[in-house]
Enzyme design. Structure first.
Site, PDB file in Angstrom:
ATOM      1  CE1 TYR A 157       0.277   2.018   4.244  1.00 53.62           C
ATOM      2  CE2 TYR A 157       1.164  -0.207   4.416  1.00 53.62           C
ATOM      3  CZ  TYR A 157       1.031   1.079   4.919  1.00 53.62           C
ATOM      4  OH  TYR A 157       1.666   1.422   6.086  1.00 53.62           O
ATOM      5  NE  ARG A 224      -5.808 -19.118   5.376  1.00 54.57           N
ATOM      6  CZ  ARG A 224      -4.753 -19.768   5.841  1.00 54.57           C
ATOM      7  NH1 ARG A 224      -4.553 -21.032   5.450  1.00 54.57           N
ATOM      8  NH2 ARG A 224      -3.903 -19.210   6.668  1.00 54.57           N
ATOM      9  CE  LYS A 268       3.163   3.397   3.059  1.00 60.59           C
ATOM     10  NZ  LYS A 268       3.720   3.672   4.391  1.00 60.59           N
ATOM     11  CD  GLU A 300      10.262   2.113   9.867  1.00 66.14           C
ATOM     12  OE1 GLU A 300      10.181   3.065   9.063  1.00 66.14           O
ATOM     13  OE2 GLU A 300      10.056   0.933   9.541  1.00 66.14           O
ATOM     14  CG  LEU A 324       8.480   2.707   4.063  1.00 66.66           C
ATOM     15  CD1 LEU A 324       8.455   1.557   3.061  1.00 66.66           C
ATOM     16  CD2 LEU A 324       7.074   3.190   4.370  1.00 66.66           C
TER      17      LEU A 324
END
Length: 405
Positions: A157, A224, A268, A300, A324
């Site tokens: 995302y 799945r 991400k 972070e 990130l």
């Protein structure tokens, strides 16, 4: 109003009736049924002897609206040529900035109008959800249970801030989104330019000056199974919500949390359980953010990057697999170069964090937030002039980009 439009041109009016009143009419002269995926849907409606919009399913109504809109702009074009344009493969043919017909209110959903895979709204929306071409209010959207994002968090995302109709640093966010997708062997359904256009169009539908834009890509929809099969089609999901700008002059409180995440933090991904738990721990402690550390090394925050200023030098952890590479982080480094502030990308320890002249957290909605306390202990406040230069520079850059004078 509808009557006036009908009387204006009987030829055009007949096109309206032909395209809208009955699925039977749409099928009647369809010559390429096998080539048109939507034909099968409409034929099911015909079997049920549906003669109007009332008895149609949502998908069928959408297809009828598509044909109606296209027929309105092209009254001389036969339906057998219109329907193939409304398939996903041919949607680009009619995916243009067509005006909303003046009589769009006759439909069951007056604000909704579709063209190909795109949905248009005649009015403003309080928020927006998008899933593979379907658009609606976020609270009304539906996602398949078999989306691999639901089973495995199998996706990536990105987020950005929109103001005055401009999504700030959009190209950089999209580049990172594609890098993350590539590292997980995913292929977005849209090219970068098309995705940027879509996000801009979706933002324009939400009635708010400042918006938080979120988009994600899941590997696709399938039963799945841990291993993924080649050829599965990725799903694109977007939300747009009203938001506000953080007050960059107001200091925030932080806490420290041991970093228990995996070793792919440079991607991400949707896998954010440690971040969620850390953010909740910070909320319960009355803090705005949680600072992660692996042993003694600071990495972070739960949803921000963290930086320090010491002896006039801006320092941020290196963009390796433990953090990130934030877009705002990159802009802060560029701003340091622009302002002549020494900067370095080197690891620093928890002890250095507490001893820093200034501690800064930054994300797409908070460009340069200073910290006043960490774990209840006072920090920072020793280099206010340098901090203010960075804050003013970052805000000036944002204001210029979004057209604020």
């Amino acid at each position: 109003l509808l009557l006036i439009v009908f009387l204006t041109s009987w030829h055009t009016a007949s096109g309206y009736i032909y395209a809208v009143v009955s699925p039977v009419a749409l099928i009647k002269h369809e010559k390429s049924a096998k080539k048109c995926k939507n034909s099968a849907v409409l034929k099911q409606a015909k079997k049920r002897k549906v003669r109007g919009l009332c008895g149609l399913t949502r998908i069928e109504r959408g297809i009828i609206r598509d044909a109606f809109w296209h027929k309105w702009r092209n009254p001389r074009q036969s339906v057998d040529k219109i329907l193939p344009l409304l398939t996903r493969e041919g949607a680009a043919t009619c995916r243009c900035n067509l005006p909303i017909p003046p009589f769009a209110h006759v439909f069951e959903q007056p604000r909704l109008f579709t063209c190909g895979a795109r949905t248009r709204y005649a009015g403003n929306m309080k928020n927006l959800g998008y899933y593979n071409g379907e658009i609606g209010l976020i609270e009304e959207m539906r996602v398949p249970m078999t989306d691999r994002a639901c089973f495995f968090g199998d996706g990536v995302y990105d987020t950005a801030l929109s103001h005055n109709g401009v999504i700030f640093a959009l190209d950089e966010h999209i580049d990172r989104f594609f890098r993350s997708a590539g590292m997980l062997e995913m292929t977005p359904p849209l090219a970068k330019e098309a995705l940027a256009g879509l996000l801009g169009d979706l933002c324009a539908k939400v009635d708010a000056p400042t918006k938080f834009v979120y988009w994600q890509l899941s590997r696709g929809t399938a039963l799945r199974e841990h291993a993924f099969r080649a050829g599965i089609k990725a799903n694109l999901w977007v939300t747009v919500e009203p938001t506000g700008l953080h007050d960059t002059l107001k200091p925030v409180r932080l806490i420290t949390v041991e970093d228990t995440r995996f070793l792919h933090c440079n991607i991400k991904t949707l896998n954010l359980i440690p971040n969620v738990l850390a953010a909740e721990k910070a909320r319960r402690a009355g803090a705005a953010e949680a600072v992660f550390h692996r042993g003694d090394r600071v990495t972070e925050c739960a949803h921000s990057n963290v930086h320090i200023i010491k002896d006039g030098v801006f320092q941020t952890p290196p963009a390796d697999n433990l953090i990130l590479g934030g877009i705002t982080r990159a802009h802060l480094l560029a701003m340091c170069r622009k302002l002549g502030i020494p900067a370095k990308e080197e690891p620093f320890t928890v002890a250095q964090l507490f001893d820093a002249d200034e501690v800064i957290v930054a994300a797409c909605t908070s460009f340069c937030l200073p910290a006043s306390h960490i774990d209840g202990k006072p920090v920072g406040g020793k280099s206010p002039e340098l901090l203010k230069k960075l804050q003013d520079g970052m805000l000036a850059e944002f204001y210029e980009a979004v057209g604020i004078k």
